[in-house]
Scaffold this active site. Structure first.
Site, short mmCIF file in Angstrom:
data_model
loop_
_atom_site.label_atom_id
_atom_site.label_comp_id
_atom_site.label_asym_id
_atom_site.label_seq_id
_atom_site.Cartn_x
_atom_site.Cartn_y
_atom_site.Cartn_z
N TYR A 143 1.00 -0.99 -0.08
CA TYR A 143 0.02 0.03 0.07
C TYR A 143 0.75 1.35 -0.12
CZ TYR A 143 -4.75 -1.78 0.93
OH TYR A 143 -5.90 -2.43 0.61
N ASP A 225 -3.33 -18.19 1.01
CA ASP A 225 -4.59 -19.22 0.24
C ASP A 225 -5.20 -19.91 0.95
OD1 ASP A 225 -2.08 -20.42 0.46
OD2 ASP A 225 -2.18 -21.23 -1.95
N ASP A 249 -6.37 -6.71 4.28
CA ASP A 249 -7.47 -5.99 3.53
C ASP A 249 -8.68 -7.22 3.04
OD1 ASP A 249 -8.96 -3.75 2.16
OD2 ASP A 249 -8.01 -4.46 0.56
N ASP A 253 -12.45 -8.56 4.75
CA ASP A 253 -13.37 -8.65 4.17
C ASP A 253 -14.37 -9.97 4.10
OD1 ASP A 253 -13.55 -5.76 3.70
OD2 ASP A 253 -14.01 -6.09 1.58
C1 IPM Z 1 -10.55 -0.95 3.81
C2 IPM Z 1 -10.61 -0.24 2.53
C3 IPM Z 1 -9.56 0.54 2.13
C4 IPM Z 1 -8.16 -0.25 2.22
C5 IPM Z 1 -9.59 1.29 0.90
C6 IPM Z 1 -10.79 2.17 0.63
C7 IPM Z 1 -8.40 2.27 0.53
O1 IPM Z 1 -10.75 -1.19 1.57
O2 IPM Z 1 -10.43 -0.12 4.75
O3 IPM Z 1 -10.36 -2.10 4.17
O4 IPM Z 1 -7.91 -0.97 1.11
O5 IPM Z 1 -7.68 -0.14 3.31
MG MG Z 2 -10.84 -3.17 2.39
#
Ligand code: IPM
Ligand code: MG
Length: 361
Positions: A143, A225, A249, A253
């Site tokens: 990042y 993975d 990240d 999710d």
């Molecule tokens: C998160 C989001 C951010 C990230 C984006 C919006 C830059 O996906 O907070 O997970 O990738 O960190």
């Molecule tokens: Mg994210």
């Protein structure tokens, strides 16, 4: 105690969910005898509209003058990838993380008791419960590495994104994970891709060194993975999961999705000393903004995390969590978590019910 809190209301549903969270914060302050003062800080697409950039000058300083930052959500289709970087909300989010030194991102994925049926997992798997803490490194790796784009003679345009990690960066996030595990179920799963990446091999060796310092904490290496598979196969096996920025990240999710209720999940981004930043993990949901439909619970639970991690006030945190659980157990649902055919309540009513419950506890 006196607390000064920066409010970044942001875009889309951000302002509505922050309003309800502030109501709950005020109720918690009244109940426990604290005094809270708020400072509004402009950041995100709304800042681009107002002053031409998503991260106005002085933003970090304004936040640093506070004890903690509460953020609703930023982003939206109006400030998309086609816009210059300084106008995009994502740029602001990455900048504030870096400027405040918020290297540890804690994202709990919890299947709350009243919500077991919401998980998309098989009933037998969901019933085992999910209570894991994703600890994502937040200010390093790909990042923030060097980027480049250049023309070649025979291959057209070429780009690079560099993933770099230092021992120091790995050690400080690793320590956070082990310390957290001591407050939980004493297990750390460290996620890497050490069969391919040099950064992961360094990551793994630092984690092994730390594991030896924490003999009371069970430790395992998990390839990224495989971790993606295990999260849908049997998420109940995880306690603390620690990983680098981009893996975190993606996996956070995934972990939120298996709980089936992204509208309930909070997060904390913390560093050493600087104010922590607390935000729901869901986005700005522009499609339902301003309609009193958004679920404020993730932001309200982010306030609970603020009490726990920035103010070291576990009692306040627990009271807020209990109030949320009690309202859910009574069957109150916002549209995003209501079952088909079930009636639901709006953002404001959900906030009010949680406030009232908290005062009664
Ligand atoms: C998160 C989001 C951010 C990230 C984006 C919006 C830059 O996906 O907070 O997970 O990738 O960190
Ligand atoms: Mg994210």
């Amino acid at each position: 105690m006196n607390y000064k809190i920066a409010l970044i209301r942001g875009d889309g549903i951000g302002p509505e969910v922050v309003n309800e969270a502030v109501g709950v914060l005020d109720a918690a302050a009244a109940k426990f005898g604290h005094h809270v003062e708020y400072v509004d800080v402009l950041l995100g697409g709304c800042a681009t509209d107002a002053v031409g950039k998503s991260y106005p000058d002085g933003t970090a300083e304004r936040c640093r003058a506070c004890d903690a930052v509460l953020l609703g959500a930023v982003g939206g289709p109006r400030w998309g990838a086609d816009k210059p970087a300084e106008q995009r909300p994502e740029t602001a989010l990455l900048a504030i993380r870096k400027d405040l030194g918020l290297y540890a991102n804690l994202r709990p994925a919890t299947l709350r008791p009243a919500m077991a049926e919401a998980s998309p997992l098989k009933k037998e798997t969901a019933e085992k419960g999910i209570d894991l803490m994703m600890v994502r490194e937040l200010t390093g790796g790909i990042y923030f590495g060097q980027r480049g784009r250049y023309e070649t003679e025979d291959r057209g345009t070429e780009c690079t994104d560099l993933m770099a990690y230092s021992e120091k960066e790995i050690e400080r996030i690793g320590r956070r994970a082990f310390e957290l595990a001591r407050l939980r179920r004493h297990k750390v799963s460290s996620v890497d891709k050490a069969n391919v990446l040099e950064t992961s091999r360094l990551w793994r060796s630092v984690m092994h060194r730390l594991a030896a310092e924490y003999p009371d904490v069970a430790y395992e290496d998990v390839l990224v993975d495989n971790c993606a598979m295990q999260l849908v196969r049997d998420p109940g096996q995880f306690d603390v999961v620690v990983t680098e920025n981009m893996f975190g990240d993606i996996l956070s999710d995934e972990a939120s999705m298996v709980t089936g209720s992204i509208g309930l999940l909070p997060s904390a981004s913390i560093g050493d000393g600087a104010p922590g930043l607390y935000e729901p993990i869901h986005g700005s949901a522009p499609d339902i903004a301003g309609q009193d439909k958004a679920n404020p619970i993730a932001t309200i639970l982010s306030v609970a995390m603020m009490f726990r991690y920035s103010f070291q006030r576990a009692e306040e945190a627990q009271a807020i969590e209990q109030a949320v659980d009690a309202v859910l157990a009574e069957g109150w649902r916002t549209p995003d978590i209501a079952r088909q055919g079930e009636s639901s309540i709006g953002t404001r009513e959900m906030g009010r019910r949680i406030r009232e419950k908290l005062s009664e506890l």
